[in-house]
Design a protein around this motif. Structure first.
Motif, PDB file in Angstrom:
ATOM      1  N   ASP A 287      -9.815  -9.379  -8.211  1.00 31.50           N
ATOM      2  CA  ASP A 287      -8.691 -10.243  -8.526  1.00 31.50           C
ATOM      3  C   ASP A 287      -7.520  -9.762  -7.658  1.00 31.50           C
ATOM      4  O   ASP A 287      -7.332  -8.553  -7.481  1.00 31.50           O
ATOM      5  N   PRO A 288      -6.720 -10.662  -7.084  1.00 33.32           N
ATOM      6  CA  PRO A 288      -5.644 -10.218  -6.192  1.00 33.32           C
ATOM      7  C   PRO A 288      -4.727  -9.149  -6.772  1.00 33.32           C
ATOM      8  O   PRO A 288      -4.224  -8.296  -6.026  1.00 33.32           O
ATOM      9  N   VAL A 289      -4.504  -9.152  -8.091  1.00 32.76           N
ATOM     10  CA  VAL A 289      -3.594  -8.152  -8.655  1.00 32.76           C
ATOM     11  C   VAL A 289      -4.206  -6.759  -8.687  1.00 32.76           C
ATOM     12  O   VAL A 289      -3.492  -5.783  -8.941  1.00 32.76           O
ATOM     13  N   PHE A 290      -5.516  -6.628  -8.427  1.00 31.04           N
ATOM     14  CA  PHE A 290      -6.136  -5.301  -8.364  1.00 31.04           C
ATOM     15  C   PHE A 290      -5.838  -4.591  -7.043  1.00 31.04           C
ATOM     16  O   PHE A 290      -5.913  -3.361  -6.969  1.00 31.04           O
ATOM     17  N   VAL A 291      -5.572  -5.352  -5.994  1.00 30.27           N
ATOM     18  CA  VAL A 291      -5.554  -4.779  -4.642  1.00 30.27           C
ATOM     19  C   VAL A 291      -4.489  -3.697  -4.501  1.00 30.27           C
ATOM     20  O   VAL A 291      -4.763  -2.593  -4.000  1.00 30.27           O
ATOM     21  N   ALA A 292      -3.267  -3.976  -4.926  1.00 28.81           N
ATOM     22  CA  ALA A 292      -2.195  -2.987  -4.771  1.00 28.81           C
ATOM     23  C   ALA A 292      -2.504  -1.711  -5.545  1.00 28.81           C
ATOM     24  O   ALA A 292      -2.324  -0.601  -5.035  1.00 28.81           O
ATOM     25  N   GLU A 293      -2.961  -1.869  -6.783  1.00 32.03           N
ATOM     26  CA  GLU A 293      -3.282  -0.700  -7.604  1.00 32.03           C
ATOM     27  C   GLU A 293      -4.393   0.129  -6.974  1.00 32.03           C
ATOM     28  O   GLU A 293      -4.283   1.363  -6.854  1.00 32.03           O
ATOM     29  N   PHE A 294      -5.479  -0.528  -6.572  1.00 29.98           N
ATOM     30  CA  PHE A 294      -6.620   0.193  -6.008  1.00 29.98           C
ATOM     31  C   PHE A 294      -6.272   0.816  -4.651  1.00 29.98           C
ATOM     32  O   PHE A 294      -6.702   1.933  -4.351  1.00 29.98           O
ATOM     33  N   ALA A 295      -5.515   0.096  -3.830  1.00 32.86           N
ATOM     34  CA  ALA A 295      -5.121   0.644  -2.527  1.00 32.86           C
ATOM     35  C   ALA A 295      -4.200   1.843  -2.709  1.00 32.86           C
ATOM     36  O   ALA A 295      -4.345   2.871  -2.030  1.00 32.86           O
ATOM     37  N   ASN A 296      -3.260   1.732  -3.623  1.00 32.24           N
ATOM     38  CA  ASN A 296      -2.321   2.816  -3.871  1.00 32.24           C
ATOM     39  C   ASN A 296      -3.031   4.070  -4.379  1.00 32.24           C
ATOM     40  O   ASN A 296      -2.627   5.196  -4.080  1.00 32.24           O
ATOM     41  N   ALA A 297      -4.126   3.866  -5.117  1.00 34.90           N
ATOM     42  CA  ALA A 297      -4.898   4.992  -5.649  1.00 34.90           C
ATOM     43  C   ALA A 297      -5.848   5.589  -4.620  1.00 34.90           C
ATOM     44  O   ALA A 297      -6.488   6.611  -4.881  1.00 34.90           O
ATOM     45  N   GLY A 298      -5.958   4.959  -3.439  1.00 36.39           N
ATOM     46  CA  GLY A 298      -6.875   5.454  -2.417  1.00 36.39           C
ATOM     47  C   GLY A 298      -8.309   5.047  -2.647  1.00 36.39           C
ATOM     48  O   GLY A 298      -9.234   5.687  -2.141  1.00 36.39           O
ATOM     49  N   TRP A 299      -8.525   3.960  -3.384  1.00 42.17           N
ATOM     50  CA  TRP A 299      -9.876   3.546  -3.761  1.00 42.17           C
ATOM     51  C   TRP A 299     -10.480   2.511  -2.817  1.00 42.17           C
ATOM     52  O   TRP A 299     -11.643   2.142  -2.997  1.00 42.17           O
ATOM     53  N   LEU A 300      -9.720   2.032  -1.842  1.00 43.33           N
ATOM     54  CA  LEU A 300     -10.218   0.995  -0.939  1.00 43.33           C
ATOM     55  C   LEU A 300     -10.150   1.452   0.513  1.00 43.33           C
ATOM     56  O   LEU A 300      -9.190   2.108   0.917  1.00 43.33           O
ATOM     57  N   LYS A 301     -11.190   1.097   1.272  1.00 36.38           N
ATOM     58  CA  LYS A 301     -11.157   1.321   2.717  1.00 36.38           C
ATOM     59  C   LYS A 301     -10.171   0.352   3.351  1.00 36.38           C
ATOM     60  O   LYS A 301     -10.111  -0.829   2.981  1.00 36.38           O
ATOM     61  N   LYS A 302      -9.420   0.815   4.293  1.00 30.15           N
ATOM     62  CA  LYS A 302      -8.459  -0.035   4.979  1.00 30.15           C
ATOM     63  C   LYS A 302      -9.172  -0.945   5.974  1.00 30.15           C
ATOM     64  O   LYS A 302     -10.097  -0.515   6.673  1.00 30.15           O
ATOM     65  N   VAL A 303      -8.775  -2.203   6.015  1.00 36.96           N
ATOM     66  CA  VAL A 303      -9.295  -3.149   7.002  1.00 36.96           C
ATOM     67  C   VAL A 303      -8.498  -2.961   8.281  1.00 36.96           C
ATOM     68  O   VAL A 303      -7.260  -2.921   8.255  1.00 36.96           O
TER      69      VAL A 303
ATOM     70  N   GLU B 128      -4.997 -11.979 -19.443  1.00 43.40           N
ATOM     71  CA  GLU B 128      -4.297 -12.072 -18.169  1.00 43.40           C
ATOM     72  C   GLU B 128      -3.776 -13.466 -17.861  1.00 43.40           C
ATOM     73  O   GLU B 128      -2.678 -13.638 -17.321  1.00 43.40           O
ATOM     74  N   ALA B 129      -4.551 -14.506 -18.204  1.00 46.25           N
ATOM     75  CA  ALA B 129      -4.130 -15.858 -17.850  1.00 46.25           C
ATOM     76  C   ALA B 129      -2.843 -16.279 -18.563  1.00 46.25           C
ATOM     77  O   ALA B 129      -2.122 -17.150 -18.075  1.00 46.25           O
ATOM     78  N   TYR B 130      -2.548 -15.687 -19.704  1.00 39.20           N
ATOM     79  CA  TYR B 130      -1.277 -15.970 -20.378  1.00 39.20           C
ATOM     80  C   TYR B 130      -0.120 -15.449 -19.530  1.00 39.20           C
ATOM     81  O   TYR B 130       0.920 -16.097 -19.404  1.00 39.20           O
ATOM     82  N   VAL B 131      -0.300 -14.285 -18.934  1.00 41.35           N
ATOM     83  CA  VAL B 131       0.723 -13.741 -18.033  1.00 41.35           C
ATOM     84  C   VAL B 131       0.858 -14.630 -16.797  1.00 41.35           C
ATOM     85  O   VAL B 131       1.964 -14.817 -16.272  1.00 41.35           O
ATOM     86  N   VAL B 132      -0.269 -15.187 -16.328  1.00 39.52           N
ATOM     87  CA  VAL B 132      -0.215 -16.126 -15.203  1.00 39.52           C
ATOM     88  C   VAL B 132       0.712 -17.294 -15.535  1.00 39.52           C
ATOM     89  O   VAL B 132       1.543 -17.702 -14.715  1.00 39.52           O
ATOM     90  N   TRP B 133       0.572 -17.842 -16.734  1.00 40.79           N
ATOM     91  CA  TRP B 133       1.421 -18.961 -17.155  1.00 40.79           C
ATOM     92  C   TRP B 133       2.894 -18.544 -17.239  1.00 40.79           C
ATOM     93  O   TRP B 133       3.779 -19.213 -16.689  1.00 40.79           O
TER      94      TRP B 133
ATOM     95  N   SER C 275      10.982  -6.926  -9.923  1.00 42.72           N
ATOM     96  CA  SER C 275      11.209  -6.955  -8.480  1.00 42.72           C
ATOM     97  C   SER C 275      11.260  -5.527  -7.965  1.00 42.72           C
ATOM     98  O   SER C 275      11.196  -4.571  -8.747  1.00 42.72           O
ATOM     99  N   ASN C 276      11.360  -5.381  -6.654  1.00 43.64           N
ATOM    100  CA  ASN C 276      11.339  -4.054  -6.016  1.00 43.64           C
ATOM    101  C   ASN C 276      10.124  -3.265  -6.494  1.00 43.64           C
ATOM    102  O   ASN C 276      10.211  -2.084  -6.846  1.00 43.64           O
ATOM    103  N   THR C 277       8.964  -3.928  -6.471  1.00 46.55           N
ATOM    104  CA  THR C 277       7.747  -3.313  -7.000  1.00 46.55           C
ATOM    105  C   THR C 277       7.276  -2.127  -6.159  1.00 46.55           C
ATOM    106  O   THR C 277       6.497  -1.301  -6.640  1.00 46.55           O
TER     107      THR C 277
ATOM    108  N   PRO D 231       3.336 -10.163  -9.830  1.00 47.38           N
ATOM    109  CA  PRO D 231       3.953  -8.994  -9.184  1.00 47.38           C
ATOM    110  C   PRO D 231       2.924  -8.125  -8.465  1.00 47.38           C
ATOM    111  O   PRO D 231       1.891  -7.775  -9.034  1.00 47.38           O
ATOM    112  N   LYS D 232       3.207  -7.807  -7.213  1.00 49.40           N
ATOM    113  CA  LYS D 232       2.327  -6.941  -6.432  1.00 49.40           C
ATOM    114  C   LYS D 232       2.779  -5.504  -6.651  1.00 49.40           C
ATOM    115  O   LYS D 232       3.722  -5.022  -6.031  1.00 49.40           O
ATOM    116  N   SER D 233       2.090  -4.831  -7.555  1.00 47.95           N
ATOM    117  CA  SER D 233       2.520  -3.500  -7.979  1.00 47.95           C
ATOM    118  C   SER D 233       1.314  -2.627  -8.257  1.00 47.95           C
ATOM    119  O   SER D 233       0.302  -3.088  -8.791  1.00 47.95           O
ATOM    120  N   ALA D 234       1.452  -1.345  -7.921  1.00 45.61           N
ATOM    121  CA  ALA D 234       0.400  -0.384  -8.269  1.00 45.61           C
ATOM    122  C   ALA D 234       0.314  -0.184  -9.775  1.00 45.61           C
ATOM    123  O   ALA D 234      -0.664   0.373 -10.275  1.00 45.61           O
TER     124      ALA D 234
END
Length: 422
Positions: free
Chosen positions: A82-98, A184-189, A203-205, A377-380
Motif C-alpha cells: 500500500d503506498p502508505v507503507f513505502v515511507a515507513e519501510f524505506a525509513n526503517a531500511g527494509w526496502l532496496k533502493k531503486v 484504514e479506509a475511514y482515514v482515507v475518507w 504537515s512537515n512529515t 500523509p507520507k510519513s515514517a
C-alpha cells in the motif's frame, strides 16, 4: 514454479525442486489470478517466482510484512505495498533502493514530466530516493444512479458537494455509501475531505515525530461536519459504522428503492458490468469525488499498489529484475481489463482506453483523479497517525465538529511524542 499460500510464520524455502532460487512475492488479495499468471511469465531459467497471499486488510498486510522485515527475513523478496507503507519501510531500511534509469523516470514523473502518473510516482519516493515501483494507481470517484441524480435535480456534469449529495439522497429516499468502519479506509475518507477543504491531517512529515499536527483546523471541522450530517441523515446506510468497500455495493441496485450515491475505488465498474442488467449498467453514473467546500476542487483519494524489494533478500539483482517484469505495461493493462485495477503509467492507460472495455470518460476521470488527487500523509510514522485518527473519529455517529478535530489533534500529538499509546 508458482504457488499460492497463506503467509506463514516461518521462513520459506529459498530454492525450488529444480534447484533454482525461488523469489517469494507477497501479494494482496486483489488480482491474484493475474499475479499468478505473471509470476509464471516473469520466472526465468535463473529463478522462479512464487506467489504468497497476504491478509485482506491493509492493516494486517502491514503487520505481516513488518514482522518479517523487522526480523531481517531473507525470504521476503518482493512485496505488494500500500503506498502508505513505502515511507515507513524505506525509513526503517527494509526496502532496496531503486536506481538507474527507472528511478530517473519515476522521479521525473513525480514532477509531472514522465510516463508514470505523477500521483502514482509520488507514492514511491522518500528522502530523495525511490524505494518501490508503481504497479497500479487507485483512486475514488462518486458512483451514482443517473435516475436518482436526475430525480433530485442534480447536474452531475458539474462539480457537486457532499452537502448536495447527502441532501439529494435523503430527499429521494436513497442512500450515501462510504467507508466508515474503524479501519484504514475511514482515514482515507477523512483525509480526502480535509484535503479537499484546503487542509491536512499533518504537515512537515519529514520531521517524523515532530511533524506538525494540523487537523484542528477549519478543514478538519468541515470534514467532521459532513460526517455528522451523513450520520444524522436519512441517507445514512444502516451499517454506516461498520461499512467498507464491499458493503455498499449492493445498495446501488436494490430490489426496491432509488439506489445510492457511493464513493469507492476503480474496481466498481468491473464489479457491476457482468452482474447487472444492461438497463441497470446504463443507469450507473460516475463523477469526480465530491467537494467538501463548494467551489474548491476536491482532492480524490490516491491509493494503489507499489512493488518493493526486501532489503534482506539473498537475490537482490534477480528480485529487482522480477519487480520490473511484474510492473510491466502489459500486466498493468491486464489488471485493468480483468480486475478493474487501473494502471500507473500513461502508456498503459492509453491501451486500456483503446480497448473499448471502459467508457472513455470514465478512464479519463480515473486518470485525472490520480494526478489531481490527494495522498495520505507520507510519513515514517503513518501507522501511528492513522491509528490515532481512527481512535478519535470512530464511530462516525459520535463525531462532533466542535470537539473531534481538537481532541484528535491533542491525542495524535501525544502519540507522536510518545506521551500516550494507541
Amino acid at each position: 514454479m508458482t504457488a499460492v499460500a497463506a503467509l506463514a510464520a516461518g521462513s520459506l524455502s529459498a530454492c525450488g525442486s529444480s534447484g533454482k532460487p525461488v523469489l517469494n512475492w507477497y501479494v494482496n488479495p486483489d488480482g491474484v489470478d493475474t499475479f499468478m499468471t505473471y509470476a509464471k511469465k516473469c520466472s526465468t531459467d535463473k529463478y522462479d517466482i512464487a506467489v504468497q497471499q497476504l491478509p485482506t486488510s491493509a492493516t494486517d498486510q502491514r503487520t505481516q510484512l513488518a514482522r518479517r522485515l523487522a526480523a531481517k527475513d531473507s525470504s521476503t523478496d518482493l512485496m505488494n505495498l500500500d503506498p502508505v507503507f513505502v515511507a515507513e519501510f524505506a525509513n526503517a531500511g527494509w526496502l532496496k533502493k531503486v536506481t538507474g534509469s527507472l528511478a530517473d523516470t519515476i522521479e521525473t514523473s513525480a514532477n509531472g514530466q514522465g510516463d508514470y502518473l505523477s500521483g502514482a510516482a509520488a507514492t514511491v519516493t522518500w528522502n530523495n530516493g525511490v524505494y518501490a515501483i508503481p504497479l497500479w494507481a487507485n483512486t475514488q470517484v462518486l458512483w451514482f444512479r443517473r435516475s436518482l441524480a436526475q430525480a433530485a435535480g442534480l447536474d452531475m456534469t458539474k462539480p457537486v458537494t457532499w452537502d448536495q449529495v447527502i441532501d439529494a439522497a435523503a430527499k429521494q429516499g436513497g442512500t450515501v455509501g462510504v467507508q466508515a468502519n474503524k479501519y484504514e479506509a475511514y482515514v482515507v475518507w477523512i483525509n480526502a475531505m480535509v484535503q479537499s477543504a484546503g487542509g491536512d491531517i499533518v504537515s512537515n512529515t519529514e520531521a517524523g515525530r515532530d511533524a506538525k499536527v494540523d487537523i484542528d483546523s477549519q478543514a478538519g471541522k468541515d470534514a467532521a461536519r459532513i460526517i455528522k450530517k451523513l450520520a444524522d441523515s436519512k441517507a445514512a446506510q444502516p451499517d454506516l459504522t461498520v461499512s467498507n468497500e464491499g458493503t455498499s455495493l449492493g445498495q446501488m441496485f436494490p430490489a426496491q428503492g432509488p439506489g445510492e450515491f457511493m464513493v469507492n475505488w476503480t474496481f466498481v465498474y468491473k464489479n457491476y458490468e457482468p452482474t447487472v442488467s444492461k438497463d441497470q449498467l446504463a443507469d450507473l453514473g460516475w463523477a469526480r469525488y465530491p467537494e467538501t467546500v463548494a467551489g474548491t476542487p476536491s482532492k480524490p483519494p490516491v491509493g494503489g499498489i507499489d512493488i518493493g524489494v526486501g532489503a534482506y533478500t539473498e537475490h537482490s539483482a534477480y528480485a529487482m529484475a522480477a519487480a520490473q517484469c511484474i510492473t510491466s505495461e502489459q500486466i498493468q493493462v491486464d489488471l485493468a481489463l480483468k480486475d478493474g485495477l487501473m494502471p500507473s503509467t500513461n502508456a498503459a492507460y492509453d491501451k486500456v482506453a483503446a480497448s473499448g472495455q471502459y467508457p472513455k470518460d470514465l478512464i479519463e476521470l480515473f486518470r485525472t483523479s490520480v494526478d489531481e488527487g490527494g495522498p495520505r500523509p507520507k510519513s515514517a510514522f503513518y501507522a501511528m497517525i492513522s491509528g490515532a485518527i481512527q481512535a478519535r473519529w470512530h464511530s462516525p455517529t459520535s463525531v462532533d465538529p466542535n470537539s473531534t478535530p481538537g481532541d484528535s489533534a491533542t491525542y495524535l500529538k501525544d502519540v507522536l511524542e510518545g506521551k500516550r499509546l494507541l
